[in-house]
Write a protein that holds these residues in place. Structure first.
Motif, short mmCIF file in Angstrom:
data_model
loop_
_atom_site.label_atom_id
_atom_site.label_comp_id
_atom_site.label_asym_id
_atom_site.label_seq_id
_atom_site.Cartn_x
_atom_site.Cartn_y
_atom_site.Cartn_z
N ALA A 363 2.75 0.05 -1.91
CA ALA A 363 3.98 0.36 -2.64
C ALA A 363 4.55 -0.85 -3.36
O ALA A 363 5.28 -0.70 -4.35
CB ALA A 363 5.02 0.94 -1.69
N VAL A 364 4.21 -2.04 -2.91
CA VAL A 364 4.69 -3.26 -3.58
C VAL A 364 4.18 -3.31 -5.02
O VAL A 364 4.79 -3.93 -5.89
CB VAL A 364 4.24 -4.51 -2.78
CG1 VAL A 364 4.59 -5.79 -3.54
CG2 VAL A 364 4.90 -4.52 -1.41
N GLY A 365 3.07 -2.62 -5.27
CA GLY A 365 2.53 -2.59 -6.63
C GLY A 365 3.46 -1.99 -7.65
O GLY A 365 3.27 -2.19 -8.86
N ILE A 521 6.77 10.83 1.23
CA ILE A 521 7.54 9.83 0.48
C ILE A 521 6.79 8.50 0.47
O ILE A 521 6.70 7.82 -0.57
CB ILE A 521 8.95 9.66 1.08
CG1 ILE A 521 9.77 10.93 0.88
CG2 ILE A 521 9.66 8.47 0.46
CD1 ILE A 521 11.12 10.91 1.56
N ALA A 522 6.22 8.14 1.62
CA ALA A 522 5.44 6.91 1.69
C ALA A 522 4.21 6.99 0.79
O ALA A 522 3.84 6.01 0.13
CB ALA A 522 5.02 6.65 3.14
N VAL A 523 3.58 8.16 0.75
CA VAL A 523 2.42 8.34 -0.12
C VAL A 523 2.81 8.18 -1.58
O VAL A 523 2.09 7.56 -2.37
CB VAL A 523 1.80 9.74 0.12
CG1 VAL A 523 0.85 10.11 -1.00
CG2 VAL A 523 1.05 9.75 1.45
N VAL A 557 5.56 15.26 -3.40
CA VAL A 557 6.28 15.75 -2.23
C VAL A 557 5.94 17.22 -1.99
O VAL A 557 5.64 17.63 -0.86
CB VAL A 557 7.81 15.56 -2.39
CG1 VAL A 557 8.56 16.33 -1.32
CG2 VAL A 557 8.16 14.08 -2.31
N ALA A 558 5.96 18.01 -3.06
CA ALA A 558 5.69 19.44 -2.91
C ALA A 558 4.23 19.71 -2.54
O ALA A 558 3.94 20.50 -1.63
CB ALA A 558 6.05 20.18 -4.20
N GLY A 628 -2.34 10.05 -4.99
CA GLY A 628 -1.45 10.44 -3.90
C GLY A 628 -2.04 11.54 -3.04
O GLY A 628 -1.94 11.50 -1.80
N VAL A 629 -2.67 12.53 -3.67
CA VAL A 629 -3.30 13.61 -2.91
C VAL A 629 -4.43 13.07 -2.04
O VAL A 629 -4.58 13.48 -0.87
CB VAL A 629 -3.80 14.71 -3.86
CG1 VAL A 629 -4.71 15.70 -3.13
CG2 VAL A 629 -2.63 15.45 -4.48
#
Length: 666
Positions: A363-365, A521-523, A557-558, A628-629
């Protein structure tokens, strides 16, 4: 059921073919509904002749223009003035300081609002303004850029559909290893796509729902991606039941009864998340909400009615050569997910902590995401309008190439023009049309387009010209960024609340839904961070679409919660059957691991199709969702949710009935 679907498709096919007729990709369709620039575009559309089409003709030769080049430019612009109804006097040349370039601003209300007429007008100008023998002639400006964008969106439908179908077909063949079975989900998804397009067309005609090239393209991907996911889950359950039940009809009834809650919750979650986009101010985002929801619900309907009917009619032979015989038992294999489950159960704390650290590091990216996407960077290819802007930017570094449009109340137009002339950075004011109580005029600046200096001028004009609206291409980009910040603050909490509510109703617990929502959310943060690391260095993208964070959040998220739903629903089923928490968790991972992994790969592959599209905003969206998936499929669902469930034991079902016995057992 099959007869019913034949009747439905007989009505839907002609209606779906009309969706392209109502697809709109104009400026207003992508702008914030309440923004200054949107009001300018709407007022201009009501002025005599409608909204003007503003172009810039650029004549350029490396090393300097010759006398013959200048004569060519003069003759061609004169022909344009003769053959087209231009606003104001004949085009006047603006030479560059180094003598390499001539720029001719051209404006006309001749094509009006009709998209086809505007495209024909621009093409007509381009057929006259031609170069050769070292003379480069390009037609740019807002009108040319809109035309090039519209042509790209119009061309998306066919290639996007064909590529998506091909990707899904190949993956289904690899997953099922059957010459027949892969066709059944694909046919069902195709029927769902036709139905969804027909319903979307109806929503447009009945309620004015905005349909854009972006929203219709994403809807097709959702139908095939999500629909195939539901098909994989249902077919896997059906295969299990065929081993226990003699009649395919009875096996399908049992499979639907067991799989339907998870599929319904999945579709409800995605649809609810998509509909939260209705709260967005950005027209393109708000229009995507109902079209995406229609696609998901269309996929749900087809996969729970048409797909089961086709499978029952075809019988067991559809699985050939791997036909599940009645009374048989599948071979016991030490599968990958059995081994993963055992490894996670030995060190759940280390697995959970390591996974969270990895997601946090990725996530820092996001700190490395390129800046806002400028108009000249929105295409992965290089159409004429972009080439013209690049030449102008180089040849006129200290001059604004595209005017700022202002509409003021007619009674105060003169005062507004005087105030604009007195604004710092303004180099000229050119009056336009007047009608219906409004007057139009154009402001030129010394600053390059979409630069910090030009942005300051636009903000000063908006602060000075009370009662007037300031628009134009650069103002539109400012409004897009502002609307995106507002939409994130409104839509993100709504999406989280909607998804959480559906999960609570399905799982009859609070802790499990919170775990799933926190995981996705983390993803999202990790996927966006990976985008920040590769968008510039690997793909060469010149910026980040302002709407990317919001749209990727809603979709991830969904959609990401789906796989948690499939796992948790099976885990709850195992727990209700009497299995202790650890056995229920590992059993759910073992039984759903293969089908969920297949579903995740299919969904990621369908969204990765967007990477081949010539628009950077679609490519960025497709990349982030696909990544993400995959993160959710292979890391979060397999390791993090499993380890969290093992650590929480029955507490994960608190405060529901299954969590009530948390004090009494492992």
């Amino acid at each position: 059921m099959l007869a019913l679907w034949v009747g439905v498709l007989a009505v839907a096919v002609p209606l779906s073919g009309r969706l392209g007729d109502v697809q709109r990709d104009g400026v207003v369709d992508y702008l914030p509904n309440s923004a200054d620039s949107t009001q300018v575009a709407r007022v201009q559309a009501e002025l005599p002749g409608g909204q003007s089409t503003d172009l810039v003709l650029v004549y350029h030769r490396d090393g300097g223009l010759t006398a013959a080049d200048r004569a060519t430019a003069t003759a061609q612009t004169a022909e344009i003035a003769r053959t087209h109804r231009l606003t104001g006097a004949a085009p006047t040349a603006v030479p560059s300081a180094d003598g390499s370039t001539l720029m001719y601003p051209v404006s006309s209300t001749e094509p009006g609002q009709d998209t086809t007429a505007r495209s024909d007008y621009v093409d007509g100008i381009r057929s006259i303004a031609t170069g050769g023998h070292g003379l480069t002639v390009k037609v740019g400006g807002p009108g040319a850029l809109d035309t090039d964008s519209g042509e790209v969106y119009d061309a998306l439908g066919g290639p996007l559909l064909y590529t998506t179908v091909l990707v899904v077909a190949v993956l289904l063949i690899l997953i099922y290893r059957s010459p027949m079975l892969w066709l059944v989900p694909l046919i069902s998804a195709g029927a769902a796509d036709v139905l969804s397009m027909a319903v979307t067309y109806g929503l447009n005609r009945a309620f004015g729902v905005t349909v854009s090239g972006q929203s219709s393209g994403v809807m097709t991907i959702l139908v095939f991606g999500v629909g195939t996911d539901y098909a994989l889950l249902l077919v896997a359950r059906y295969r299990e039941e065929l081993r226990r039940t003699a009649r395919p009809y009875d096996a399908m009834r049992a499979a639907l009864r067991k799989a339907a809650p998870a599929v319904l919750a999945s579709a409800g979650t995605v649809a609810a998340g998509m509909l939260c986009l209705l709260a967005a101010d950005l027209n393109s985002s708000r229009g995507m909400g109902p079209t995406a929801a229609v696609g998901v619900l269309g996929a749900l309907l087809a996969m729970t009615t048409l797909l089961p009917a086709l499978l029952v009619v075809l019988g067991r032979r559809v699985f050939w050569p791997l036909i599940p015989a009645h009374g048989s038992t599948p071979k016991e294999r030490r599968g990958a997910f059995t081994a993963i489950g055992r490894a996670v159960s030995r060190r759940p704390v280390a697995v959970l902590a390591g996974g969270l650290v990895l997601l946090g590091a990725l996530a820092v990216g996001t700190l490395h995401l390129p800046g806002g996407l400028k108009q000249q960077d929105m295409f992965s290819s290089r159409p004429d309008s972009i080439a013209a802007m690049e030449i102008v930017g180089t040849a006129y570094p200290d001059r604004g190439a595209q005017p700022i449009a202002v509409v003021a109340p007619a009674a105060r137009a003169a005062a507004a023009q005087d105030a604009a002339r007195a604004t710092h950075g303004v180099t000229g004011v050119r009056p336009g049309r007047t009608a219906d109580g409004w007057s139009e005029f154009f402001v030129t600046t010394a600053a390059p387009p979409q630069s910090a200096a030009e942005t300051a001028v636009i903000k000063d004009l908006r602060g000075t010209l009370h009662g007037s609206y300031v628009g134009g291409t650069s103002a539109q980009q400012i409004d897009l960024r502002s609307a995106d910040r507002r939409d994130r603050a409104v839509v993100v909490p709504l999406t989280l609340a909607a998804v959480l509510l559906v999960l609570v109703l399905l799982l009859r617990a609070l802790v499990a839904p919170l775990v799933l929502v926190a995981a996705v959310i983390a993803v999202w943060g990790a996927a966006l961070g990976i985008g920040g690391l590769v968008f510039g260095p690997l793909f060469g993208f010149g910026g980040t679409d302002p709407g990317l964070p919001l749209l990727s959040f809603v979709f991830l998220v969904a959609l990401g919660v789906d796989y948690g739903i499939f796992l948790m629903h099976r885990m709850r089923e195992e727990s209700l059957g009497g299995s202790p928490p650890s056995s229920a968790t590992l059993g759910a991972l073992r039984s759903t691991g293969g089908v969920i992994t297949s579903a995740g790969v299919v969904l990621a592959a369908t969204f990765s199709v967007l990477l081949n599209m010539p628009l950077v905003q679609l490519a960025e969206l497709g990349f982030v969702i696909a990544v993400g998936v995959l993160l959710d499929t292979f890391l979060v669902r397999t390791f993090l949710v499993t380890s969290a469930s093992l650590l929480l034991r029955r507490h994960i079902w608190w405060p529901g009935p299954l969590g009530a016995s948390a004090r009494g057992g492992a």
